[in-house]
Enzyme design. Structure first.
Site, short mmCIF file in Angstrom:
data_model
loop_
_atom_site.label_atom_id
_atom_site.label_comp_id
_atom_site.label_asym_id
_atom_site.label_seq_id
_atom_site.Cartn_x
_atom_site.Cartn_y
_atom_site.Cartn_z
N GLY A 1 0.70 -1.22 -0.14
CA GLY A 1 0.06 0.09 -0.07
C GLY A 1 0.71 1.24 0.08
N GLY B 1 0.60 5.74 1.09
CA GLY B 1 -0.15 7.09 1.41
C GLY B 1 0.61 8.21 1.37
CG PHE C 1 3.37 10.14 6.06
CD1 PHE C 1 4.16 11.41 5.99
CD2 PHE C 1 2.47 9.95 7.07
CE1 PHE C 1 3.36 12.48 6.75
CE2 PHE C 1 1.99 10.99 7.62
CZ PHE C 1 2.38 12.46 7.64
N GLY C 2 4.61 7.71 1.95
CA GLY C 2 5.40 6.91 1.25
C GLY C 2 4.79 5.50 1.01
CG ASP D 1 -3.99 9.46 10.63
OD1 ASP D 1 -5.12 9.86 10.47
OD2 ASP D 1 -3.31 8.99 9.59
#
Length: 696
Positions: A351, A353, A355-356, A474
């Site tokens: 996956g 997102g 942040f990488g 988060d």
């Protein structure tokens, strides 16, 4: 009495008070006798060395050093309260423990006290602390020479001069430089380990403060900073003048070599050649140098033969900074992780997102499966968040947290190695609209309830049971990972905020995901354990209902999940909100408890939410625990929320919203209501207002 004697006494009475006012002083180097004879006041780790240098800090992390002129000076006119003109010139140097890394800096300061009680090191420079930073009652004026870029205070870079008034957020700042006689601006580095001279000149008539810096003895013709300011409202009549320095995770020796000060006049520049010399690295033993020279030919031949091989090794070697040696868990080599992920190929991608990317990997030696989070070059997470993640996660131990096994850094690549969760994230099991959702896989209610209890237990551990308080910031279904037995584990601490118990949990950016953000977070920007509780409430309702907190495909009445659930709960029709994919196969009492907990945690008023300890007790409770009815959300919430969110939008750069939402949602309240010919709940008003103002 004769007239001439009377006149003499009158004249003497006028002269003595003026003569008693100290109008200047000079230190050309320092001596150990200065401190002992009260010629200068030192505290913290500040000390005077045999060479005559005043060393404010040493190569120890998180320390403070202060050096002040021992007597108060009269800074204001007793008649009209106007601040006097003053001028100072001082020679200083910063010698980092590791070249190019600062730690943190020093400041020329005028303050009511020379002890600066309660001041903190690191980014606070030994001047203020987290609770009083920004208070008008501080009456602190400082010129900072900072060598670390602190995002908390909006620093422009890691080599700047700033003017600070009652705050560590500079009123004005600029990169360190000086203007030559030709008018050209020449950049200089505080961290280079060389002696610099600075001049701070305040014009009490023109109300202008000038700051000048140079590596030479002579003062440049043009100041680096010129800032209009009236210090009359900042300074008391009498103040102390001196210097403060601090170190953080990285350390630096901050030196003061000489200092001139003049009230209502111009301070004399210092002749740098006449000041004590900075400590130099010890010279090598001549015998050792000769021996090295004698064998250099043989070594050179070996180097030439191995040149290609060495070049390859150096090119691919891991660069290890000194601070990395102090960081928590196991440090993997880059080659080991590259091999484990088969060169970070796309086929191993789990996956990605904001942040990488996250890759699946198999460690070469142990053959253990891991997840490798590779923070991208353009990521906003950066070194600061990376270090925080290592320092916090590496020490956390809980059965419902994703365990950090180790880490690696190679140039701009930041890599974190976690336990591999074979079943991926919770959201893939909840939402039918996700293409990645496992086919024919349904989470039974017993599994869902066990997951909620596990996540609640993990949050309780983070908030109250570990030695520090960790705010996740988060919490959402995509950050809850499922192991082989479908147990929930809370992961992705890239946004975690770590602070000591009892400290002020202030943050500099609002981060999180739309739908999980507590209303007060958008107004104040301060993440707290209560804002985590709000996000957990959204997660609970998400799991019960099988729907996202904000569903842009839903009707206007059902767009905001918490509003819809509250409306059904209030009318006694709470069974309508249960995920229809369960087919009615669920424990009625457990679902009712979960909905109550979800609504209580989602309350717009932070004070009305339970703590995680209470939430865990309700979810674990059984017959012995009575779960209270969720308090009604206050009407008229949208007015306060909207005002707070307007402040939020104008206070933060657009880049702060990059992580706010997993999808693009830009409806307006009027359009939604018109389309559905219906009403939205009391919580939805404020949410619609926010959505219409943020493009996410």
């Amino acid at each position: 009495m004769p007239k001439n004697i009377t006149f003499f006494l009158l004249l003497l009475s006028l002269v003595l008070p003026a003569a008693s006012q100290q109008d200047g002083f000079s230190y050309i180097g320092f001596s150990r006798g200065d401190a002992n004879s009260s010629n200068i006041s030192l505290n913290g780790v500040a000390e005077i060395e045999d060479s005559g240098i005043l060393r404010l800090t040493n190569e120890t992390s998180r320390l403070i050093g202060h050096a002040f002129y021992p007597d108060r000076l009269q800074f204001k006119n007793a008649t009209d309260g106007a601040a006097f003109s003053f001028s100072t010139a001082f020679a200083f140097a910063a010698v980092p423990e590791y070249t190019t890394l600062g730690g943190h800096g020093l400041a020329f300061v005028i303050a009511p006290s020379k002890e600066l009680q309660g001041a903190l090191p690191s980014q606070y420079l030994g001047l203020l602390n987290a609770s009083d930073v920004g208070n008008f009652s501080n009456h602190v004026f400082a010129v900072e020479f900072d060598t670390v870029q602190d995002f908390e205070f909006g620093d422009i870079n890691d080599n700047h001069v700033g003017i600070d008034i009652n705050n560590l957020v500079s009123n004005i700042s600029t990169a360190v430089a000086y203007y030559g006689n030709d008018g050209k601006k020449n950049n200089i580095s505080i961290k280079a380990g060389h002696t610099l001279q600075a001049w701070v000149d305040y014009d009490g008539v023109g109300k202008v403060l000038n700051v000048t810096v140079s590596p030479f003895s002579s003062k440049p013709p043009r100041p680096l900073l010129s800032f209009p300011v009236d210090l009359s409202t900042i300074l008391h009549d009498q103040m102390f003048v001196g210097f403060s320095a601090s170190t953080g995770l990285l350390s630096s020796s901050h030196y003061l070599l000489g200092w001139n000060f003049k009230m209502n006049g111009i301070a004399r520049s210092l002749d740098l050649a006449s000041l004590p010399a900075l400590p130099q690295p010890k010279k090598k033993d001549p015998t050792f140098v000769i021996a090295i020279s004698a064998t250099s030919v043989a070594v050179l031949i070996a180097i030439i033969v191995a040149a290609v091989y060495l070049f390859y090794k150096i090119k691919n070697a891991d660069v290890i900074e000194p601070w990395e040696l102090e960081m928590g868990p196991h440090r993997f080599s880059y080659s080991e992780l590259k091999s484990a992920t088969k060169g970070f190929r796309d086929r191993e991608l789990l996956g990605f997102g904001g942040f990488g990317k996250v890759y699946k990997g198999t460690l070469p030696v142990s053959r253990a499966e891991v997840a490798v989070k590779r923070v991208s070059h353009e990521s906003r997470q950066g070194i600061r968040e990376f270090v925080a993640e290592i320092g916090s996660i590496g020490q956390l131990r809980h059965r419902n947290l994703v365990q950090l096994q180790g880490w690696c850094r190679r140039r701009a690549d930041l890599l974190l190695v976690y336990d591999y969760m074979p079943n991926g994230s919770l959201d893939k099991f909840l939402f039918f609209d996700d293409e990645s959702r496992p086919s024919k896989t349904l989470l039974l209610w017993a599994q869902r309830f066990r997951i909620l209890r596990g996540v609640a237990s993990a949050l309780l551990y983070l908030h109250e049971e570990w030695e520090h308080v960790v705010i996740h910031r988060d919490i959402k279904a995509s950050n809850v990972l499922l192991d082989a037995d479908l147990n929930g584990r809370l992961g992705d601490f890239g946004l975690a905020k770590l602070y000591e118990h009892g400290a002020n949990p202030s943050t500099t950016r609002v981060v999180g995901t739309l739908g999980y953000l507590a209303p007060e977070l958008t107004r104040t920007g301060k993440a707290t354990t209560s804002s985590d509780v709000f996000a957990f409430g959204a997660l609970v309702l998400e799991v019960v209902c099988g729907r996202r907190p904000i569903d842009h495909k839903a009707t206007p009445e059902e767009l905001i999940l918490v509003d819809w659930v509250w409306e059904r709960w209030s009318s006694g029709r709470w069974t309508d909100v249960v995920d229809p994919s369960l087919g009615g196969n669920y424990d009625r009492e457990e679902v009712e408890v979960a909905i109550k907990v979800g609504l209580m945690c989602s309350h717009p008023a932070a004070a009305a939410r339970p703590t995680m300890r209470e939430a865990v007790r309700y979810l674990d409770g059984g017959d012995a625990v009575e779960v209270p009815e969720p308090p009604s959300p206050p009407m008229g919430l949208e007015g306060n929320s909207q005002a707070g969110f307007d402040d939020f939008v104008h206070s933060y750069p657009s880049s702060s919203f990059d992580k706010l939402s997993p999808c693009s949602i830009t409806p307006t309240r009027d359009a939604a209501v018109s389309a559905g010919h219906g009403k939205v709940g009391p919580l939805a008003h404020s949410t619609f207002s926010r959505l219409s103002r943020v493009s996410v």
